[in-house]
Design a protein around this motif. Structure first.
Motif, PDB file in Angstrom:
ATOM      1  N   GLU A  62      -0.335  -3.971   9.444  1.00  0.00           N
ATOM      2  CA  GLU A  62      -0.521  -3.467   8.081  1.00  0.00           C
ATOM      3  C   GLU A  62      -0.295  -4.556   7.038  1.00  0.00           C
ATOM      4  OE1 GLU A  62       1.316   0.210   6.950  1.00  0.00           O
ATOM      5  OE2 GLU A  62       1.029   0.999   8.968  1.00  0.00           O
TER       6      GLU A  62
ATOM      7  N   GLY B 223      -5.568   4.701  -3.095  1.00  0.00           N
ATOM      8  CA  GLY B 223      -5.215   3.876  -1.942  1.00  0.00           C
ATOM      9  C   GLY B 223      -6.018   2.595  -1.878  1.00  0.00           C
ATOM     10  N   GLU B 224      -7.115   2.549  -2.607  1.00  0.00           N
ATOM     11  CA  GLU B 224      -7.964   1.359  -2.597  1.00  0.00           C
ATOM     12  C   GLU B 224      -7.455   0.331  -3.613  1.00  0.00           C
ATOM     13  OE1 GLU B 224     -12.037   2.520  -3.117  1.00  0.00           O
ATOM     14  OE2 GLU B 224     -11.772   4.162  -1.688  1.00  0.00           O
TER      15      GLU B 224
ATOM     16  N   THR C 277       0.815  -1.216   0.000  1.00  0.00           N
ATOM     17  CA  THR C 277       0.000   0.000   0.000  1.00  0.00           C
ATOM     18  C   THR C 277       0.845   1.261   0.000  1.00  0.00           C
ATOM     19  OG1 THR C 277      -0.168  -0.368   2.350  1.00  0.00           O
ATOM     20  CG2 THR C 277      -2.097  -0.896   1.031  1.00  0.00           C
ATOM     21  N   ASN C 278       2.046   1.211   0.562  1.00  0.00           N
ATOM     22  CA  ASN C 278       2.922   2.386   0.487  1.00  0.00           C
ATOM     23  C   ASN C 278       4.379   1.940   0.381  1.00  0.00           C
ATOM     24  OD1 ASN C 278       3.835   1.792   3.107  1.00  0.00           O
ATOM     25  ND2 ASN C 278       2.173   2.977   3.999  1.00  0.00           N
TER      26      ASN C 278
ATOM     27  N   SER D 104      -2.003   8.401  -3.640  1.00  0.00           N
ATOM     28  CA  SER D 104      -3.097   8.346  -2.667  1.00  0.00           C
ATOM     29  C   SER D 104      -2.940   9.360  -1.556  1.00  0.00           C
ATOM     30  CB  SER D 104      -3.229   6.944  -2.097  1.00  0.00           C
ATOM     31  OG  SER D 104      -2.074   6.604  -1.387  1.00  0.00           O
TER      32      SER D 104
ATOM     33  N   ARG E  88       1.929   4.319  -5.646  1.00  0.00           N
ATOM     34  CA  ARG E  88       0.606   4.288  -5.030  1.00  0.00           C
ATOM     35  C   ARG E  88       0.540   5.274  -3.861  1.00  0.00           C
ATOM     36  NH1 ARG E  88      -2.175  -1.215  -2.828  1.00  0.00           N
ATOM     37  NH2 ARG E  88      -4.247  -0.407  -2.490  1.00  0.00           N
ATOM     38  N   GLU E  89       1.637   5.358  -3.097  1.00  0.00           N
ATOM     39  CA  GLU E  89       1.641   6.287  -1.965  1.00  0.00           C
ATOM     40  C   GLU E  89       1.587   7.732  -2.452  1.00  0.00           C
ATOM     41  OE1 GLU E  89       4.888   5.792   0.729  1.00  0.00           O
ATOM     42  OE2 GLU E  89       4.153   7.359   2.062  1.00  0.00           O
TER      43      GLU E  89
END
Lengths: 190, 198
Positions: B93, B166-167, B29-30, B148, B144-145
Motif C-alpha cells: 500500500e 479516495g482518488e 490514503t487512510n 471515501s 480522507r478515509e
C-alpha cells in the motif's frame, strides 16, 4: 511507433504524475511570487531534461548492472545517486545573464519536488527498451510542465472572479487541480 | 553543494510543514497508512539528526546533503526488507512513498546541523516539526478515509460514501478546503507564511 506515442501522451494526460500519483506537488502548495508562463515552462523543461537524462542512466544501471547481478533491491540507492550526480552536473552550468540566474533559481525547486525520483522508482522496472525509457520519461516531464503552465493560466482566470479573500491563492489552486484530476481520470482506458 | 544554504531552512514553520506534505500526500490514503508514514518520517528525522550530529566533524560540509539522503535511504531500505518479511500488505500500500521519505524536507532540514553552533536547539525544532507533521498527516488521512469509505477503521460514520475522495483528486480538494478554513479562521497564520516565503 503508436505505442511510443501513447506512452508520451499518457505521461502528459492519463498517467500525469501530479494528477494521478500526487507526486511533485510542492510548487502548488506554497504561495510565492507570481511567475510568468515562460519562466514556468522553462522550469518544466528543466525537469524534463533532468528526467530524460536520469532515465537514460537509470535504465542502463538497472538493466545492465543490477538485474543481471540480482541486486534489484539496491535500486533506491542507485537511483538517488544518479539523480544527485545529474543535479550536480546541472549546477555546473554557468551563465552570467538572466537565463543563468533563473537556472539556479529553479534548481532547488526541481530537485526538491519528488517527481523525478518518484517517476524513476515507479517505472525503472517497467521500461523494457531504452527508447521506451526515454520517451516515457519525456512524457512524464512534459506532463509536469503542462500542469505548471495550466495552473498558472487558471490562476489568471481565478483572479478576475469575485471570490472571498480566504479562498484565493493556494486553496482555489488546489480545488481546481482536484477537479482537473477528476476530468483527466476520464481518459483512463484510452 | 550551495543548493541548500542554511538561509533556506530559516523559513517559517508553516512553509516547511506544507512542503513536507508534498512527498507524503499520495501515500496517506487512510488513517493507518497516514499514521505509519508520519511515524516513519518522525523516526527517520530523529535518526538522521543523530547521525549528522555524531559525524559532524568527520563528514565534509560540502557533502552534507548527499550524505544525509544516502544514510536515510539506507535505513528506509532496511525497513523495506523488514516489511517484506513481516507486513507485506503495508509495503504494497505504501509502495514508493517509503523511499520518498528520504527527500522529505523535515529530513533534509537536518543538514542544517552541519552548519549551526547550537545543535540541540535545531534538533529539538526538527523533532517538534516532525510531531506536528505526524498530526497533520493522520488528520488528513483520517478525513480522507471517512469521506471515501463512510467510516473510520471499521466504524460507520456517514450514511453514504463518496468514493471520489479516495482518488488523488479528492485529496487535493480536501487539502484545498482545509487551507481555505485555516485562512478564514486564522489570518495571522497566513501572514506568517507570506513572511516566510520572502
Amino acid at each position: 511507433m503508436l505505442d511510443l506515442f501513447y506512452l508520451l501522451l499518457g505521461g502528459v494526460l492519463w498517467n500525469n504524475v501530479i494528477l494521478t500519483q500526487l507526486l511533485g506537488l510542492s510548487p502548488f502548495l506554497v504561495e510565492r511570487e507570481r511567475a510568468s508562463v515562460e519562466d514556468l515552462w522553462g522550469m518544466g523543461m528543466m525537469t524534463t531534461a533532468l528526467l530524460v537524462a536520469s532515465a537514460f542512466l537509470a535504465f542502463l544501471a538497472y538493466d545492465v548492472v543490477l538485474l543481471p547481478l540480482g541486486l534489484e533491491f539496491l535500486d533506491n540507492l542507485i537511483l538517488i545517486i544518479i539523480v544527485f550526480l545529474l543535479v550536480l552536473l546541472f549546477q555546473q552550468y554557468k551563465d552570467e545573464g538572466e537565463r543563468g540566474k533563473r537556472w539556479h533559481l529553479y534548481l532547488p525547486d526541481v530537485f526538491m519536488n519528488t517527481a523525478i525520483f518518484g517517476v524513476l522508482l515507479l517505472n525503472v522496472a517497467e521500461w523494457e527498451t531504452l527508447i521506451e525509457a526515454l520517451v516515457g520519461a519525456a512524457g512524464f516531464g512534459l506532463g509536469f510542465a503542462f500542469m505548471l503552465v495550466i495552473v498558472e493560466s487558471f490562476n489568471k482566470r481565478l483572479e478576475k472572479l469575485p471570490l472571498p479573500n480566504w479562498i484565493t491563492g493556494v486553496p482555489a489552486q488546489l480545488i481546481t487541480l482536484g477537479i482537473l484530476a477528476l476530468a483527466v481520470s476520464g481518459f483512463n482506458g484510452l | 553543494m550551495e543548493l541548500f544554504s542554511s538561509k533556506f531552512w530559516q523559513q517559517s514553520r508553516i512553509y516547511l510543514l506544507l512542503i513536507a506534505l508534498a512527498p507524503a500526500l499520495g501515500g496517506a490514503t487512510n488513517f493507518i497508512n497516514a499514521l505509519y508514514l508520519g511515524l516513519i518520517t518522525l523516526v527517520i528525522t530523529i535518526a538522521a539528526g543523530l547521525v549528522n550530529v555524531a559525524l559532524k566533524g568527520i563528514i565534509d560540509k560540502e557533502a552534507r546533503v548527499p550524505f544525509t539522503v544516502i544514510v536515510t535511504l539506507t535505513l528506509l531500505t532496511i525497513y523495506q526488507f523488514y516489511l517484506t518479511i513481516f507486513n507485506a500488505s503495508l509495503l504494497d500500500e505504501l509502495g514508493i512513498f517509503i523511499p520518498l521519505v528520504a527527500l522529505n524536507v523535515l529530513v533534509l532540514r537536518q543538514t542544517v546541523l552541519f552548519e549551526v553552533e547550537d545543535v540541540s536547539k535545531e534538533f529539538r525544532k526538527s523533532v517538534w516539526l516532525g510531531v506536528q507533521f505526524l498530526f497533520i498527516l493522520i488528520f488528513l488521512g483520517g478525513l480522507r478515509e471517512v469521506f471515501s469509505t463512510g467510516g473510520i477503521m471499521g466504524t460507520e460514520l456517514l450514511a453514504r460514501d463518496l468514493s471520489f475522495f479516495g482518488e488523488p483528486g479528492g485529496m487535493m480538494i480536501i487539502l484545498g478546503m482545509l487551507f481555505a478554513l485555516v485562512k478564514a479562521i486564522a489570518p495571522e497564520l497566513q501572514q506568517e507564511r507570506e513572511k516566510g516565503v520572502k
